[in-house]
Design an enzyme around this catalytic site. Structure first.
Site, PDB file in Angstrom:
ATOM      1  N   HIS A  87       0.834  -1.204   0.000  1.00 47.62           N
ATOM      2  CA  HIS A  87       0.000   0.000   0.000  1.00 47.62           C
ATOM      3  C   HIS A  87       0.866   1.250   0.000  1.00 47.62           C
ATOM      4  O   HIS A  87       2.087   1.192   0.151  1.00 47.62           O
ATOM      5  CB  HIS A  87      -0.996   0.006   1.169  1.00 47.62           C
ATOM      6  CG  HIS A  87      -0.402   0.289   2.512  1.00 47.62           C
ATOM      7  ND1 HIS A  87      -1.170   0.550   3.622  1.00 47.62           N
ATOM      8  CD2 HIS A  87       0.883   0.361   2.948  1.00 47.62           C
ATOM      9  CE1 HIS A  87      -0.390   0.774   4.662  1.00 47.62           C
ATOM     10  NE2 HIS A  87       0.856   0.655   4.287  1.00 47.62           N
ATOM     11  N   CYS A 127       5.660   5.555   4.806  1.00 42.83           N
ATOM     12  CA  CYS A 127       4.405   4.960   4.316  1.00 42.83           C
ATOM     13  C   CYS A 127       3.869   5.707   3.099  1.00 42.83           C
ATOM     14  O   CYS A 127       2.925   5.266   2.454  1.00 42.83           O
ATOM     15  CB  CYS A 127       3.351   4.941   5.415  1.00 42.83           C
ATOM     16  SG  CYS A 127       3.627   3.609   6.586  1.00 42.83           S
ATOM     17  N   HIS A 140       4.935  -0.079  -0.424  1.00 46.67           N
ATOM     18  CA  HIS A 140       5.693  -0.964   0.462  1.00 46.67           C
ATOM     19  C   HIS A 140       4.717  -2.010   0.976  1.00 46.67           C
ATOM     20  O   HIS A 140       3.504  -1.828   0.906  1.00 46.67           O
ATOM     21  CB  HIS A 140       6.316  -0.171   1.629  1.00 46.67           C
ATOM     22  CG  HIS A 140       5.290   0.460   2.501  1.00 46.67           C
ATOM     23  ND1 HIS A 140       4.691   1.651   2.207  1.00 46.67           N
ATOM     24  CD2 HIS A 140       4.733   0.037   3.659  1.00 46.67           C
ATOM     25  CE1 HIS A 140       3.815   1.947   3.144  1.00 46.67           C
ATOM     26  NE2 HIS A 140       3.811   0.988   4.041  1.00 46.67           N
ATOM     27  N   HIS A 143       3.205  -5.122   3.722  1.00 44.77           N
ATOM     28  CA  HIS A 143       3.014  -5.544   5.111  1.00 44.77           C
ATOM     29  C   HIS A 143       2.547  -6.991   5.113  1.00 44.77           C
ATOM     30  O   HIS A 143       1.884  -7.444   4.186  1.00 44.77           O
ATOM     31  CB  HIS A 143       1.938  -4.702   5.807  1.00 44.77           C
ATOM     32  CG  HIS A 143       2.363  -3.300   6.092  1.00 44.77           C
ATOM     33  ND1 HIS A 143       3.198  -2.964   7.133  1.00 44.77           N
ATOM     34  CD2 HIS A 143       2.067  -2.144   5.466  1.00 44.77           C
ATOM     35  CE1 HIS A 143       3.392  -1.656   7.138  1.00 44.77           C
ATOM     36  NE2 HIS A 143       2.718  -1.121   6.139  1.00 44.77           N
ATOM     37  N   ASP A 178      -4.965 -10.620  -0.584  1.00 45.18           N
ATOM     38  CA  ASP A 178      -3.658 -11.274  -0.500  1.00 45.18           C
ATOM     39  C   ASP A 178      -2.859 -11.093  -1.802  1.00 45.18           C
ATOM     40  O   ASP A 178      -3.366 -11.330  -2.898  1.00 45.18           O
ATOM     41  CB  ASP A 178      -3.826 -12.766  -0.201  1.00 45.18           C
ATOM     42  CG  ASP A 178      -2.487 -13.423   0.136  1.00 45.18           C
ATOM     43  OD1 ASP A 178      -1.633 -12.759   0.765  1.00 45.18           O
ATOM     44  OD2 ASP A 178      -2.299 -14.595  -0.235  1.00 45.18           O
ATOM     45  N   HIS A 179      -1.615 -10.678  -1.635  1.00 47.26           N
ATOM     46  CA  HIS A 179      -0.700 -10.423  -2.762  1.00 47.26           C
ATOM     47  C   HIS A 179      -1.226  -9.363  -3.721  1.00 47.26           C
ATOM     48  O   HIS A 179      -0.994  -9.422  -4.924  1.00 47.26           O
ATOM     49  CB  HIS A 179      -0.360 -11.720  -3.513  1.00 47.26           C
ATOM     50  CG  HIS A 179       0.605 -12.578  -2.744  1.00 47.26           C
ATOM     51  ND1 HIS A 179       0.227 -13.297  -1.644  1.00 47.26           N
ATOM     52  CD2 HIS A 179       1.922 -12.796  -2.900  1.00 47.26           C
ATOM     53  CE1 HIS A 179       1.274 -13.933  -1.161  1.00 47.26           C
ATOM     54  NE2 HIS A 179       2.330 -13.639  -1.904  1.00 47.26           N
ATOM     55  N   GLU A 230      -1.011  -4.734  11.538  1.00 53.29           N
ATOM     56  CA  GLU A 230      -0.227  -4.277  10.391  1.00 53.29           C
ATOM     57  C   GLU A 230       1.233  -4.689  10.584  1.00 53.29           C
ATOM     58  O   GLU A 230       1.950  -4.984   9.627  1.00 53.29           O
ATOM     59  CB  GLU A 230      -0.345  -2.780  10.210  1.00 53.29           C
ATOM     60  CG  GLU A 230       0.222  -2.305   8.880  1.00 53.29           C
ATOM     61  CD  GLU A 230      -0.161  -0.884   8.559  1.00 53.29           C
ATOM     62  OE1 GLU A 230      -0.978  -0.688   7.667  1.00 53.29           O
ATOM     63  OE2 GLU A 230       0.354   0.034   9.236  1.00 53.29           O
TER      64      GLU A 230
END
Ligand code: NI
Length: 136
Positions: free
Chosen positions: A15, A34, A40, A42, A80-81, A125
């Protein structure tokens, strides 16, 4: 007899935190790393908790297979991904902070549960930073 049943899951996503109408400088100062333009990632951990009255006939609050399936469909398959900003419709105009991700997840799962059941989500997170949302 009120009882809670939880399902824990995990997803990886990228994100970028940014407020579109702010200047580049203001975003950089406020969000720090961020705000990194190239995103980047998480490793998110999620705990979904359903609370309500146990069914005395079956001994169930909720079928855990059903809970597992809706968490997979609404959360894992969706996030996811993924790049949350670019790939997920919900974050086209909503900053994908942990707070907002938790709220989106809660709203998605809420639709899949009977009204009599309460719902809470806890989204990690990082190992040490997490947010909690129960619809209030
Ligand atoms: Ni981040």
């Amino acid at each position: 007899m009120e009882i809670s049943v939880s399902r824990k899951t995990h997803f990886n996503a990228a994100h970028r935190l940014n407020v579109a109408h702010w200047s580049e400088e203001k975003n950089k100062t406020f969000f720090g790393p961020c705000n990194n333009a190239n995103y980047h990632g998480h490793n998110y951990d999620l705990i979904v908790t359903v609370t309500g009255e146990i069914d005395l006939e079956t001994g169930y609050l909720i079928d855990m297979k059903y809970l597992k399936d809706i968490v997979k469909e609404d959360v894992e398959d969706r996030f996811d991904h993924k790049n949350l900003n670019l790939d997920v419709e919900d974050f086209k105009t909503l900053n994908p902070t942990a707070e907002n991700i938790a709220i989106v997840i809660w709203q998605l799962l809420r639709k899949r549960l009977e009204n009599k059941l309460k719902l809470k989500v806890i989204l990690y997170e990082t190992e040490r930073n997490f947010v909690e949302y129960n619809g209030n």
